[in-house]
Design an enzyme around this catalytic site. Structure first.
Site, PDB file in Angstrom:
ATOM      1  N   SER A  30       0.831  -1.222   0.000  1.00 35.70           N
ATOM      2  CA  SER A  30       0.000   0.000   0.000  1.00 35.70           C
ATOM      3  C   SER A  30       0.855   1.257   0.000  1.00 35.70           C
ATOM      4  CB  SER A  30      -0.867   0.055   1.259  1.00 35.70           C
ATOM      5  OG  SER A  30      -1.796  -0.974   1.256  1.00 35.70           O
ATOM      6  N   HIS A  61      -4.115   0.780  -4.592  1.00 28.30           N
ATOM      7  CA  HIS A  61      -3.575  -0.368  -5.332  1.00 28.30           C
ATOM      8  C   HIS A  61      -4.020  -0.272  -6.790  1.00 28.30           C
ATOM      9  CE1 HIS A  61      -2.423  -2.919  -1.818  1.00 28.30           C
ATOM     10  NE2 HIS A  61      -3.170  -1.997  -1.239  1.00 28.30           N
ATOM     11  N   HIS A  83      -5.770  -9.269  -1.731  1.00 25.85           N
ATOM     12  CA  HIS A  83      -5.841  -9.522  -0.286  1.00 25.85           C
ATOM     13  C   HIS A  83      -6.954 -10.517   0.016  1.00 25.85           C
ATOM     14  CE1 HIS A  83      -3.936  -5.502  -0.508  1.00 25.85           C
ATOM     15  NE2 HIS A  83      -3.264  -5.912   0.555  1.00 25.85           N
ATOM     16  N   TYR A  85      -8.783 -10.379   2.570  1.00 26.76           N
ATOM     17  CA  TYR A  85      -9.946  -9.645   3.097  1.00 26.76           C
ATOM     18  C   TYR A  85     -10.835  -9.077   2.001  1.00 26.76           C
ATOM     19  CZ  TYR A  85      -7.130  -5.379   2.415  1.00 26.76           C
ATOM     20  OH  TYR A  85      -6.374  -4.383   1.874  1.00 26.76           O
ATOM     21  N   GLU A  86     -10.323  -9.023   0.775  1.00 25.60           N
ATOM     22  CA  GLU A  86     -11.158  -8.545  -0.326  1.00 25.60           C
ATOM     23  C   GLU A  86     -12.152  -9.619  -0.769  1.00 25.60           C
ATOM     24  OE1 GLU A  86      -8.965  -5.893  -3.348  1.00 25.60           O
ATOM     25  OE2 GLU A  86      -7.393  -7.092  -2.458  1.00 25.60           O
ATOM     26  N   ALA A 113       2.654  -2.404   4.029  1.00 27.50           N
ATOM     27  CA  ALA A 113       2.461  -1.429   5.095  1.00 27.50           C
ATOM     28  C   ALA A 113       2.045  -2.236   6.326  1.00 27.50           C
ATOM     29  CB  ALA A 113       1.369  -0.452   4.708  1.00 27.50           C
ATOM     30  N   MET A 211      -2.016  -7.289   7.051  1.00 26.59           N
ATOM     31  CA  MET A 211      -3.085  -8.109   6.465  1.00 26.59           C
ATOM     32  C   MET A 211      -2.686  -8.741   5.133  1.00 26.59           C
ATOM     33  SD  MET A 211      -6.115  -5.322   7.071  1.00 26.59           S
ATOM     34  CE  MET A 211      -6.140  -4.255   8.523  1.00 26.59           C
ATOM     35  N   SER A 212      -1.388  -8.925   4.923  1.00 23.88           N
ATOM     36  CA  SER A 212      -0.962  -9.463   3.613  1.00 23.88           C
ATOM     37  C   SER A 212       0.298 -10.303   3.770  1.00 23.88           C
ATOM     38  CB  SER A 212      -0.695  -8.294   2.652  1.00 23.88           C
ATOM     39  OG  SER A 212       0.449  -7.571   3.062  1.00 23.88           O
ATOM     40  N   ASN A 235       2.205   3.151  11.000  1.00 20.23           N
ATOM     41  CA  ASN A 235       1.496   3.671  12.183  1.00 20.23           C
ATOM     42  C   ASN A 235       1.846   2.778  13.362  1.00 20.23           C
ATOM     43  OD1 ASN A 235      -0.336   1.754  10.461  1.00 20.23           O
ATOM     44  ND2 ASN A 235      -1.024   1.504  12.577  1.00 20.23           N
ATOM     45  N   HIS A 247      -6.896   4.343   7.210  1.00 21.71           N
ATOM     46  CA  HIS A 247      -6.146   4.012   5.988  1.00 21.71           C
ATOM     47  C   HIS A 247      -5.396   5.236   5.443  1.00 21.71           C
ATOM     48  CE1 HIS A 247      -5.133   1.628   2.503  1.00 21.71           C
ATOM     49  NE2 HIS A 247      -5.710   2.487   1.679  1.00 21.71           N
TER      50      HIS A 247
HETATM   51  N1  HPA Z   1      -2.796  -3.203  11.475  1.00 21.00           N
HETATM   52  C1  HPA Z   1      -2.958  -4.059  10.445  1.00 21.00           C
HETATM   53  N2  HPA Z   1      -2.570  -3.793   9.211  1.00 21.00           N
HETATM   54  C2  HPA Z   1      -1.967  -2.620   8.984  1.00 21.00           C
HETATM   55  C3  HPA Z   1      -1.754  -1.682  10.006  1.00 21.00           C
HETATM   56  C4  HPA Z   1      -2.200  -1.996  11.322  1.00 21.00           C
HETATM   57  O1  HPA Z   1      -2.047  -1.229  12.287  1.00 21.00           O
HETATM   58  N3  HPA Z   1      -1.122  -0.614   9.443  1.00 21.00           N
HETATM   59  C5  HPA Z   1      -0.959  -0.905   8.130  1.00 21.00           C
HETATM   60  N4  HPA Z   1      -1.465  -2.116   7.847  1.00 21.00           N
END
Ligand code: HPA
Length: 272
Positions: A30, A61, A83, A85-86, A113, A211-212, A235, A247
């Site tokens: 991302s 993306h 992903h 989750y998609e 990310a 998540m990837s 973050n 996001h």
């Molecule tokens: N959690 C999960 N996935 C993420 C995060 C997070 O804090 N930041 C970027 N992708």
């Protein structure tokens, strides 16, 4: 149609359009698609044109392969990944990896990310992934094993190739991009974690959460592709700072680190 047949057809389609075998494939996370601008003699193939390929939907993306030269190496960039989750199956998420294998790719750089779980980290840090924890409760290798790719019970003890980790750390010093090292912990998302989940992840040994990546790394290891992983800590994970996650923050931080990120990845590709 059989899975293997689909993979072969996708690979044949791509082979007919590129003049070389990629030395290295790079999956862009991302907000990290910017690396594509550095590629010369570009050939772009949108996923939508490739037989049997799913199409990526998430903001940030794009959804195409970019073939070309980076630091005089033949590279294949994957700008936009699929992903879980998609709603894609684990097989769909990892289809590109097996296509890479069919194209002759031997090394893969995965980027993403991620949220910082280790409290020594700060947003904007780049983390060399030294190992992962698959907490997705799913696995792309479930189902009939395709022996052409690898064994039923593949070894994961060097999932992130130790030599590539060492190379990445050496290059990081040389190009003066500070890096941290850690364990990537995967949950499916799409919600960000709760503070209690983050405390649990930390106890379990995770340094960053995302998540990837894990499905792709499992499939790459299965078929003998060497992996290097780089997380951009966009973050601090939930509950560490007194603020909600979003996001936009993830994309904003990846924009801020892009110059460092590009310098590091280019340096690594050069030495690979
Ligand atoms: N959690 C999960 N996935 C993420 C995060 C997070 O804090 N930041 C970027 N992708």
């Amino acid at each position: 149609m059989q899975e293997l047949q689909k993979i072969k057809e996708a690979a044949e389609f791509i082979k007919a359009r590129i003049p070389f075998i990629p030395d290295v494939a790079i999956i862009l996370g991302s907000g990290l698609g910017i690396l594509a601008d550095e590629v010369e003699e570009k050939i772009e193939i949108p996923y939508s044109e490739i037989p049997h390929f799913p199409v990526s939907t998430v903001q940030g993306h794009a959804g195409k392969f970019i073939f070309g030269k980076l630091e005089d190496k033949n590279v294949l960039l994957m700008n936009g990944r699929f992903h879980f989750y998609e709603g894609y199956s684990m097989k769909e998420v990892t289809l590109p990896i097996r296509v890479f294998k069919m194209l002759g790719v031997k090394k893969l750089i995965v980027t993403n990310a991620a949220g910082g779980v280790n409290t020594n980290f700060k947003p904007g840090d780049l983390m060399i992934i030294k190992d992962h924890i698959n907490f997705s409760m799913a696995n792309p290798l479930i189902g009939r094993n395709i022996d052409e790719f690898g064994p039923r019970f593949p070894d994961m003890s060097n999932a992130y190739d130790k030599e590539l980790v060492e190379l990445a750390k050496k290059v990081a010093q040389k190009v003066e991009v500070p890096v941290v090292e850690g364990v990537y912990f995967m949950l499916t998302g799409p919600n960000y974690e709760t503070p209690a989940e983050i405390r649990a992840i930390r106890k379990l040994g995770g340094d960053a959460v995302g998540m990837s990546t894990v499905p792709e790394v499992i499939v790459a290891n299965h078929c003998g592709i060497k992996v290097l992983g780089i997380s951009c800590i966009t973050n601090m994970a939930a509950g560490i700072l007194d603020q909600p996650l979003n996001h936009e923050e993830v994309i904003e931080t990846s924009m801020k680190v892009r110059e460092k990120f590009i310098r590091l990845v280019k340096g690594i590709v050069k030495e690979m």
